[in-house]
Design an enzyme around this catalytic site. Structure first.
Site, PDB file in Angstrom:
ATOM      1  N   ARG A   1      30.796  32.829  31.738  1.00  0.00           N
ATOM      2  CA  ARG A   1      30.100  32.508  32.992  1.00  0.00           C
ATOM      3  C   ARG A   1      28.597  32.747  32.937  1.00  0.00           C
ATOM      4  O   ARG A   1      27.817  31.965  33.471  1.00  0.00           O
ATOM      5  CB  ARG A   1      30.696  33.356  34.113  1.00  0.00           C
ATOM      6  CG  ARG A   1      32.104  32.947  34.384  1.00  0.00           C
ATOM      7  CD  ARG A   1      32.796  33.858  35.346  1.00  0.00           C
ATOM      8  NE  ARG A   1      34.136  33.342  35.557  1.00  0.00           N
ATOM      9  CZ  ARG A   1      35.043  33.934  36.316  1.00  0.00           C
ATOM     10  NH1 ARG A   1      34.770  35.062  36.911  1.00  0.00           N
ATOM     11  NH2 ARG A   1      36.228  33.392  36.462  1.00  0.00           N
TER      12      ARG A   1
ATOM     13  N   ARG B   1      31.983  39.808  32.845  1.00  0.00           N
ATOM     14  CA  ARG B   1      33.450  39.736  32.860  1.00  0.00           C
ATOM     15  C   ARG B   1      33.917  38.329  32.515  1.00  0.00           C
ATOM     16  O   ARG B   1      33.365  37.350  33.025  1.00  0.00           O
ATOM     17  CB  ARG B   1      33.995  40.107  34.244  1.00  0.00           C
ATOM     18  CG  ARG B   1      35.478  39.831  34.370  1.00  0.00           C
ATOM     19  CD  ARG B   1      36.026  40.274  35.689  1.00  0.00           C
ATOM     20  NE  ARG B   1      35.631  39.463  36.811  1.00  0.00           N
ATOM     21  CZ  ARG B   1      36.216  38.320  37.165  1.00  0.00           C
ATOM     22  NH1 ARG B   1      37.205  37.800  36.457  1.00  0.00           N
ATOM     23  NH2 ARG B   1      35.813  37.670  38.251  1.00  0.00           N
TER      24      ARG B   1
ATOM     25  N   LEU C   1      44.543  44.195  45.049  1.00  0.00           N
ATOM     26  CA  LEU C   1      45.482  44.213  43.923  1.00  0.00           C
ATOM     27  C   LEU C   1      45.495  45.557  43.211  1.00  0.00           C
ATOM     28  O   LEU C   1      46.556  46.048  42.832  1.00  0.00           O
ATOM     29  CB  LEU C   1      45.140  43.093  42.951  1.00  0.00           C
ATOM     30  CG  LEU C   1      45.821  41.792  43.352  1.00  0.00           C
ATOM     31  CD1 LEU C   1      45.344  40.635  42.496  1.00  0.00           C
ATOM     32  CD2 LEU C   1      47.338  41.919  43.266  1.00  0.00           C
ATOM     33  N   ALA C   2      44.319  46.174  43.049  1.00  0.00           N
ATOM     34  CA  ALA C   2      44.287  47.458  42.340  1.00  0.00           C
ATOM     35  C   ALA C   2      44.942  48.551  43.180  1.00  0.00           C
ATOM     36  O   ALA C   2      45.880  49.220  42.739  1.00  0.00           O
ATOM     37  CB  ALA C   2      42.844  47.827  42.000  1.00  0.00           C
ATOM     38  N   GLY C   3      44.476  48.709  44.423  1.00  0.00           N
ATOM     39  CA  GLY C   3      44.985  49.786  45.269  1.00  0.00           C
ATOM     40  C   GLY C   3      46.435  49.570  45.669  1.00  0.00           C
ATOM     41  O   GLY C   3      47.233  50.516  45.690  1.00  0.00           O
TER      42      GLY C   3
ATOM     43  N   HIS D   1      29.290  36.638  42.305  1.00  0.00           N
ATOM     44  CA  HIS D   1      30.747  36.533  42.359  1.00  0.00           C
ATOM     45  C   HIS D   1      31.485  37.832  42.057  1.00  0.00           C
ATOM     46  O   HIS D   1      32.587  38.064  42.540  1.00  0.00           O
ATOM     47  CB  HIS D   1      31.169  35.465  41.346  1.00  0.00           C
ATOM     48  CG  HIS D   1      32.637  35.276  41.228  1.00  0.00           C
ATOM     49  ND1 HIS D   1      33.391  34.772  42.263  1.00  0.00           N
ATOM     50  CD2 HIS D   1      33.502  35.514  40.218  1.00  0.00           C
ATOM     51  CE1 HIS D   1      34.657  34.707  41.896  1.00  0.00           C
ATOM     52  NE2 HIS D   1      34.757  35.166  40.656  1.00  0.00           N
TER      53      HIS D   1
ATOM     54  N   SER E   1      37.089  27.291  41.363  1.00  0.00           N
ATOM     55  CA  SER E   1      37.608  28.103  40.261  1.00  0.00           C
ATOM     56  C   SER E   1      37.159  27.635  38.878  1.00  0.00           C
ATOM     57  O   SER E   1      37.045  26.442  38.609  1.00  0.00           O
ATOM     58  CB  SER E   1      39.134  28.072  40.308  1.00  0.00           C
ATOM     59  OG  SER E   1      39.657  28.601  39.120  1.00  0.00           O
TER      60      SER E   1
ATOM     61  N   HIS F   1      28.591  33.384  39.111  1.00  0.00           N
ATOM     62  CA  HIS F   1      29.602  32.413  38.671  1.00  0.00           C
ATOM     63  C   HIS F   1      29.016  31.005  38.670  1.00  0.00           C
ATOM     64  O   HIS F   1      28.413  30.585  39.655  1.00  0.00           O
ATOM     65  CB  HIS F   1      30.797  32.496  39.628  1.00  0.00           C
ATOM     66  CG  HIS F   1      32.032  31.863  39.097  1.00  0.00           C
ATOM     67  ND1 HIS F   1      32.107  30.527  38.766  1.00  0.00           N
ATOM     68  CD2 HIS F   1      33.257  32.370  38.838  1.00  0.00           C
ATOM     69  CE1 HIS F   1      33.322  30.260  38.328  1.00  0.00           C
ATOM     70  NE2 HIS F   1      34.044  31.358  38.356  1.00  0.00           N
TER      71      HIS F   1
HETATM   72  C1  FAD Z   1      36.854  33.298  45.285  1.00  0.00           C
HETATM   73  C2  FAD Z   1      37.253  34.265  44.209  1.00  0.00           C
HETATM   74  C3  FAD Z   1      38.100  33.866  43.204  1.00  0.00           C
HETATM   75  C4  FAD Z   1      38.473  34.762  42.211  1.00  0.00           C
HETATM   76  N1  FAD Z   1      39.330  34.334  41.242  1.00  0.00           N
HETATM   77  C5  FAD Z   1      39.736  35.204  40.287  1.00  0.00           C
HETATM   78  C6  FAD Z   1      40.673  34.801  39.307  1.00  0.00           C
HETATM   79  O1  FAD Z   1      41.152  33.679  39.302  1.00  0.00           O
HETATM   80  N2  FAD Z   1      41.037  35.705  38.370  1.00  0.00           N
HETATM   81  C7  FAD Z   1      40.537  36.960  38.344  1.00  0.00           C
HETATM   82  O2  FAD Z   1      40.911  37.737  37.463  1.00  0.00           O
HETATM   83  N3  FAD Z   1      39.652  37.374  39.282  1.00  0.00           N
HETATM   84  C8  FAD Z   1      39.249  36.535  40.257  1.00  0.00           C
HETATM   85  N4  FAD Z   1      38.363  36.954  41.210  1.00  0.00           N
HETATM   86  C9  FAD Z   1      37.944  38.365  41.227  1.00  0.00           C
HETATM   87  C10 FAD Z   1      39.074  39.224  41.820  1.00  0.00           C
HETATM   88  O3  FAD Z   1      39.648  38.558  42.903  1.00  0.00           O
HETATM   89  C11 FAD Z   1      38.601  40.581  42.282  1.00  0.00           C
HETATM   90  O4  FAD Z   1      37.788  41.167  41.323  1.00  0.00           O
HETATM   91  C12 FAD Z   1      39.782  41.498  42.529  1.00  0.00           C
HETATM   92  O5  FAD Z   1      40.718  40.879  43.371  1.00  0.00           O
HETATM   93  C13 FAD Z   1      39.344  42.829  43.115  1.00  0.00           C
HETATM   94  O6  FAD Z   1      40.500  43.564  43.436  1.00  0.00           O
HETATM   95  P1  FAD Z   1      40.396  45.041  43.959  1.00  0.00           P
HETATM   96  O7  FAD Z   1      41.796  45.453  44.300  1.00  0.00           O
HETATM   97  O8  FAD Z   1      39.646  45.870  43.010  1.00  0.00           O
HETATM   98  O9  FAD Z   1      39.521  44.957  45.291  1.00  0.00           O
HETATM   99  P2  FAD Z   1      39.677  44.073  46.667  1.00  0.00           P
HETATM  100  O10 FAD Z   1      40.699  43.021  46.568  1.00  0.00           O
HETATM  101  O11 FAD Z   1      38.293  43.702  46.992  1.00  0.00           O
HETATM  102  O12 FAD Z   1      40.217  45.126  47.675  1.00  0.00           O
HETATM  103  C14 FAD Z   1      39.403  46.128  48.229  1.00  0.00           C
HETATM  104  C15 FAD Z   1      40.220  46.934  49.211  1.00  0.00           C
HETATM  105  O13 FAD Z   1      39.458  48.048  49.597  1.00  0.00           O
HETATM  106  C16 FAD Z   1      39.473  48.178  51.004  1.00  0.00           C
HETATM  107  N5  FAD Z   1      38.256  48.879  51.381  1.00  0.00           N
HETATM  108  C17 FAD Z   1      36.993  48.667  50.937  1.00  0.00           C
HETATM  109  N6  FAD Z   1      36.158  49.573  51.470  1.00  0.00           N
HETATM  110  C18 FAD Z   1      36.900  50.368  52.239  1.00  0.00           C
HETATM  111  C19 FAD Z   1      36.617  51.494  53.047  1.00  0.00           C
HETATM  112  N7  FAD Z   1      35.386  52.018  53.140  1.00  0.00           N
HETATM  113  N8  FAD Z   1      37.628  52.047  53.739  1.00  0.00           N
HETATM  114  C20 FAD Z   1      38.902  51.558  53.654  1.00  0.00           C
HETATM  115  N9  FAD Z   1      39.227  50.528  52.891  1.00  0.00           N
HETATM  116  C21 FAD Z   1      38.236  49.940  52.206  1.00  0.00           C
HETATM  117  C22 FAD Z   1      39.649  46.792  51.534  1.00  0.00           C
HETATM  118  O14 FAD Z   1      40.187  46.844  52.818  1.00  0.00           O
HETATM  119  C23 FAD Z   1      40.608  46.217  50.474  1.00  0.00           C
HETATM  120  O15 FAD Z   1      41.916  46.570  50.816  1.00  0.00           O
HETATM  121  C24 FAD Z   1      37.966  36.078  42.211  1.00  0.00           C
HETATM  122  C25 FAD Z   1      37.100  36.472  43.214  1.00  0.00           C
HETATM  123  C26 FAD Z   1      36.739  35.574  44.208  1.00  0.00           C
HETATM  124  C27 FAD Z   1      35.794  35.993  45.253  1.00  0.00           C
END
Ligand code: FAD
Length: 666
Positions: free
Chosen positions: A337, A463, A43-45, A429, A284, A266
């Site tokens: 949490r 968080r 989501l971030a990237g 978590h 959740s 969590h």
């Molecule tokens: C089961 C579960 C339920 C959740 N529910 C919620 C919720 O309801 N609400 C909420 O706010 N948060 C929730 N979270 C937390 C939330 O989902 C995450 O914190 C958030 O999605 C992280 O997003 P991100 O874009 O930072 O990283 P990620 O979604 O982890 O993406 C990481 C990206 O980096 C890439 N990457 C990593 N290392 C490398 C590398 N060396 N080279 C190339 N690419 C790489 C991966 O391929 C991926 O594309 C939940 C988490 C889990 C596990």
């Protein structure tokens, strides 16, 4: 090195607005000549890449999955926070800001959190415009529910699939830019090193995971959006592939790593069932809106349940201990949490656990089914004394709200949660720690930015639920695309960065050398063997409760394990093909260093705050005891060759708008 957070002066409510007005902008015509690498398309990237491309920059994205839409973000279930006040329950930007600072146990940077609260509302508008199907009420307005640590309903959701739907929105926006040629997407590519030229981030070395080829990619800036590092514990709710490599590699190149010991455990996960497991499943937090958490009030009942001699339904109300409602009457089952997790551990450690291992508590929907059933009977003019009908009507409401989560639970545990309470226990978590970033989301390496879960920025020591998606999308859609311009503005004359520069050659050589080392090692144990051992040390000694003795032992044990790993790991297959064991070897090597720094950070922080619970620092009632006089700072560690040599830098946390007090949810 002095840490400059670059937080602008002025009243908190005007900081971000004024800052944006004075930031350096890049002429749109010049953006065409600027390349930006984004590592990670969760989501971030994903949101950052789409927005940067929309602004006119040339973006190259990298992810290790076969598609951006398989990022770990897809797993997010419960929702995303925003201070819209659609429920008219008194929510506001300030309240979200306040709840987040308090939820993080007063260990986050005020200015960043206020900005997060401000842009939270834009995220919902953005996603609705993209067509993300957020849940709606009967009248058509967006619906909300409550998450822990708040007394308002500000969580937007898409049933139990919020992350998936939001990610599809970001992915669609990315695809539009891929179609326009503004994003070059590299899937099944893993970043294995950062390349610095004249002290600035100018590219990466990546491995094509399908062919094994080592590639050089250059850019004017590098954005790391690689997620969290909770898999350092081996067992967690993270996607199996989530890892720390990108964040750790930039750390080794000069990016400070902040608060590595702040981890979220969590409270509502499916308990561990045995040694065979490699993954834990989250139920959740949204379930705590309606589910009541309890254990038997008497030890003999808990024992009888564990031995299968009694069922939960056999226990009368008087024989149940709704311990969160008892200890925290004001927030009840919706305490944050860290508080809920510790309370579950406390009951289980005292012998009240309800599964065979003694490490589970109940999450019970019977009361909610009754409540909703009666309400439906009243609305529909049906017989409210018909017990079977009430259960049927109530279960239908619960199914509508949480149906997919209940189905998931039943498939894994083989018990029907509509008729018998779920069993849950805390699990790793989320990681609040991560690369240190300033107000611009820039690390201590010029031109290297870090966003989403991979940075440390907004959540302090704990968080709040539904705030990770908010932060990831705030960083990606609304913060980084502005702030990166400030850095890039003077860079427009640089021209394309050549990948033939000696710095690229050198970095590539090092990456290849590590791969060769693994392939030629011919050890006797699999990568998982070492990962599991690391996870056990982390959980036992650096987990939910920590103390100086255990942490000191953990530091020594991890260093020894790391040596064993390099001597004795066996990586089968070849380096020039798809080889997941090789991928894992590199990731576990990094976890083995990060784990040690994690424990070192936990040992130095002689206080308890949020998810960091040091047994030596607790009140008589077992609550976390902060030490604001000595520890109201961000601990940012500088790499110096070995985790044991890491040097601590402190960013003092200044609270001008929120009074530092002991956190209370009673
Ligand atoms: C089961 C579960 C339920 C959740 N529910 C919620 C919720 O309801 N609400 C909420 O706010 N948060 C929730 N979270 C937390 C939330 O989902 C995450 O914190 C958030 O999605 C992280 O997003 P991100 O874009 O930072 O990283 P990620 O979604 O982890 O993406 C990481 C990206 O980096 C890439 N990457 C990593 N290392 C490398 C590398 N060396 N080279 C190339 N690419 C790489 C991966 O391929 C991926 O594309 C939940 C988490 C889990 C596990």
């Amino acid at each position: 090195m002095a840490l400059d957070s670059k937080v602008p002066s002025g009243p908190i409510s005007d900081k971000w607005t004024n800052y944006k007005d004075h930031i350096n902008l890049v002429n749109p015509a010049n953006k065409r000549n600027i390349d930006i690498i984004v590592v990670g398309t969760g989501l971030a990237g994903g949101s950052a890449a789409a927005t940067l491309a929309e602004l006119g920059y040339n973006v190259k994205t990298f992810c290790f999955q076969d598609s951006p839409r398989r990022a770990h973000s897809i797993a997010a279930q419960g929702g995303i926070n925003a201070a819209k006040n659609y429920q008219g329950d008194g929510d506001s930007t300030f309240r979200l800001f306040y709840d987040t600072i308090k939820g993080g146990d007063y260990r986050s940077r005020e200015a960043n959190v206020h900005r997060l609260a401000e842009v939270s509302t834009n995220i919902i508008d953005q996603c609705v415009m993209q067509g993300v199907p957020l849940a709606r009420e009967y009248g058509g307005l967006l619906d909300n529910r409550s998450f822990g640590g708040t007394l308002v309903a500000r969580t937007f959701y898409a049933k139990g699939q919020t992350g998936q739907q939001l990610l599809l929105g970001a992915y669609s926006a990315m695809n539009r830019q891929i179609g326009r040629g503004k994003i070059k997407s590299h899937t099944r590519h893993e970043m294995l090193d950062l390349v610095l030229v004249d002290g600035k981030a100018r590219g990466i070395i990546a491995r094509n995971l399908v062919t094994g080829e080592i590639e050089r990619h250059s850019a004017h800036a590098v954005v790391i959006a690689s997620g969290g590092y909770g898999n350092v514990f081996f067992l967690s709710t993270y996607a199996m592939g989530s890892n720390a490599t990108a964040a750790w590699k930039i750390h080794k190149k000069g990016a400070f790593f902040a608060n590595p010991c702040y981890t979220q455990i969590h409270p509502t996960c499916i308990p561990v069932s045995g040694d065979h497991q490699s993954k834990l499943t989250l139920m959740s937090e949204s379930l705590r809106n309606d589910g009541r958490i309890w254990v038997p009030a008497k030890l003999e009942d808990a024992k009888a349940i564990r031995e299968g001699k009694k069922k939960p339904a056999d226990l009368s109300e008087a024989d149940r201990d709704y311990y969160l409602e008892r200890r925290y009457p004001s927030f009840g089952n919706l305490v944050p949490r860290d508080v809920a997790s510790r309370a579950a551990k406390e009951r289980c450690d005292a012998g009240f656990g309800v599964n065979k291992t003694g490490e589970a508590v109940y999450l019970d929907f019977a009361a909610a089914i009754q409540r909703y059933g009666k309400e439906q009977a009243y609305i529909k003019g049906l017989d409210s004394n018909d017990a079977k009908l009430i259960i049927k009507l109530g279960a239908a409401v619960i199914a509508n709200k949480y149906g997919n989560l209940f189905q998931m639970y039943e498939k894994i545990v083989d018990e029907d949660p509509y008729t018998t309470p779920m069993m849950i226990y805390p699990a790793v978590h989320y990681t609040m720690g991560g690369t240190w970033v300033d107000y611009n989301l820039q690390t201590t390496i010029p031109g290297c930015f870090s966003i989403g879960e991979s940075n440390f920025s907004d959540h302090g020591a704990n968080r709040l639920g539904a705030s990770a998606l908010m932060q990831g999308l705030a960083d990606g859609y609304f913060v980084l695309p502005y702030t990166i311009g400030d850095y890039l503005a003077p860079d427009i004359k640089t021209g394309t960065i050549s990948t033939d520069l000696p710095e690229f050659v050198e970095a590539e050589k090092k990456v290849k050398a590590q791969i060769d080392q693994f392939m030629n090692n011919k050890g006797t144990h699999s990568v998982d063997y070492f990962h599991k051992k690391l996870g056990k040390i982390m959980w036992d000694k650096v987990g939910m409760a920590r103390n100086a003795k255990g942490l000191t032992e953990a530091i020594e044990e991890i260093a020894v394990l790391r040596e064993e790993f390099y001597k004795d790991v066996k990586v089968p297959g070849t380096a020039d093909s798809f080889n997941q064991e090789l991928e894992k070897a590199g990731r576990v090597a990094d976890f083995l260093e990060l784990g040690e720094l994690f424990a070192k950070d936990a040992l130095h922080r002689n206080e308890s705050c949020g998810g960091h619970f040091r047994e030596e620092y607790q009140s008589e009632e077992g609550e976390a005891q902060r030490d604001d006089e000595n520890f109201a700072y961000v601990a940012a560690w500088e790499y110096k060759g070995k985790p044991s040599d890491a040097v601590l830098h402190k960013e003092p946390l200044v609270f001008e708008n929120i009074k530092l007090v002991t956190r209370s949810y009673k």
